[in-house]
Design a protein around this motif. Sequence first.
Motif, PDB file in Angstrom:
ATOM      1  N   ASN A   1       0.822  -1.201   0.000  1.00 62.57           N
ATOM      2  CA  ASN A   1       0.000   0.000   0.000  1.00 62.57           C
ATOM      3  C   ASN A   1       0.866   1.265   0.000  1.00 62.57           C
ATOM      4  N   ARG A   2       0.207   2.395   0.027  1.00 64.34           N
ATOM      5  CA  ARG A   2       0.916   3.678  -0.022  1.00 64.34           C
ATOM      6  C   ARG A   2       1.861   3.856   1.168  1.00 64.34           C
TER       7      ARG A   2
ATOM      8  N   ALA B   1       4.827   2.043   0.428  1.00 65.61           N
ATOM      9  CA  ALA B   1       5.547   2.756  -0.634  1.00 65.61           C
ATOM     10  C   ALA B   1       6.432   3.837  -0.027  1.00 65.61           C
TER      11      ALA B   1
ATOM     12  N   CYS C   1       4.198  -0.028  -5.470  1.00 66.86           N
ATOM     13  CA  CYS C   1       3.250  -0.015  -4.357  1.00 66.86           C
ATOM     14  C   CYS C   1       2.318   1.187  -4.453  1.00 66.86           C
ATOM     15  N   ALA C   2       2.858   2.340  -4.821  1.00 61.41           N
ATOM     16  CA  ALA C   2       2.060   3.558  -4.888  1.00 61.41           C
ATOM     17  C   ALA C   2       1.041   3.534  -6.014  1.00 61.41           C
ATOM     18  N   THR C   3       1.383   2.918  -7.138  1.00 63.61           N
ATOM     19  CA  THR C   3       0.506   2.991  -8.307  1.00 63.61           C
ATOM     20  C   THR C   3      -0.266   1.701  -8.582  1.00 63.61           C
TER      21      THR C   3
ATOM     22  N   VAL D   1       4.768   8.540  -5.411  1.00 64.19           N
ATOM     23  CA  VAL D   1       4.342   8.346  -4.028  1.00 64.19           C
ATOM     24  C   VAL D   1       3.653   9.602  -3.494  1.00 64.19           C
ATOM     25  N   THR D   2       4.052  10.766  -3.958  1.00 60.79           N
ATOM     26  CA  THR D   2       3.476  12.012  -3.433  1.00 60.79           C
ATOM     27  C   THR D   2       2.279  12.499  -4.223  1.00 60.79           C
TER      28      THR D   2
END
Length: 138
Positions: free
Chosen positions: A12-13, A16, A63-65, A136-137
């Motif tokens: 998950n984020r 990440a 993980c972020a996307t 990530v941001t």
Amino acid sequence: MTPQTGRTQECNRGQAVVRLNQARAFLEAAELVGMVDDELANDNVAAAMAVLAGIAAADAACCATLGRRSRGQDHRQAIRLVEQAGADGKILAKALGRLLDIKDGAHYGMVYVGTQQAKAALKSATILVEGASRLVTL
């Protein structure tokens, strides 16, 4: 049809962010080692740290996307997965591929990594860390 990406693990984020922070730390260490001129801090060590930075950044981007990261024994499977990570996925995948090309030589020391290869590894790792940071941001 989604390309074959090998074994993966959900993430998950928050994870990440953890991997991105690790990637930044590995990259910073690689840059510091690259500036020192002695028998312990050499091009192989800088390149090895750059490879670790790139792998961690690829995990962060995925993980972020995508909500999953590569977990197979073959790191090259991660290339196909990171290609799918955002608009810059193909650029990130190429950078990861370049790092993985020197991984064995850098990590296991049986093949000398020269100064130009180490500099190229740092550049590829930087591309991955900066790309993952943007993802990530978001």
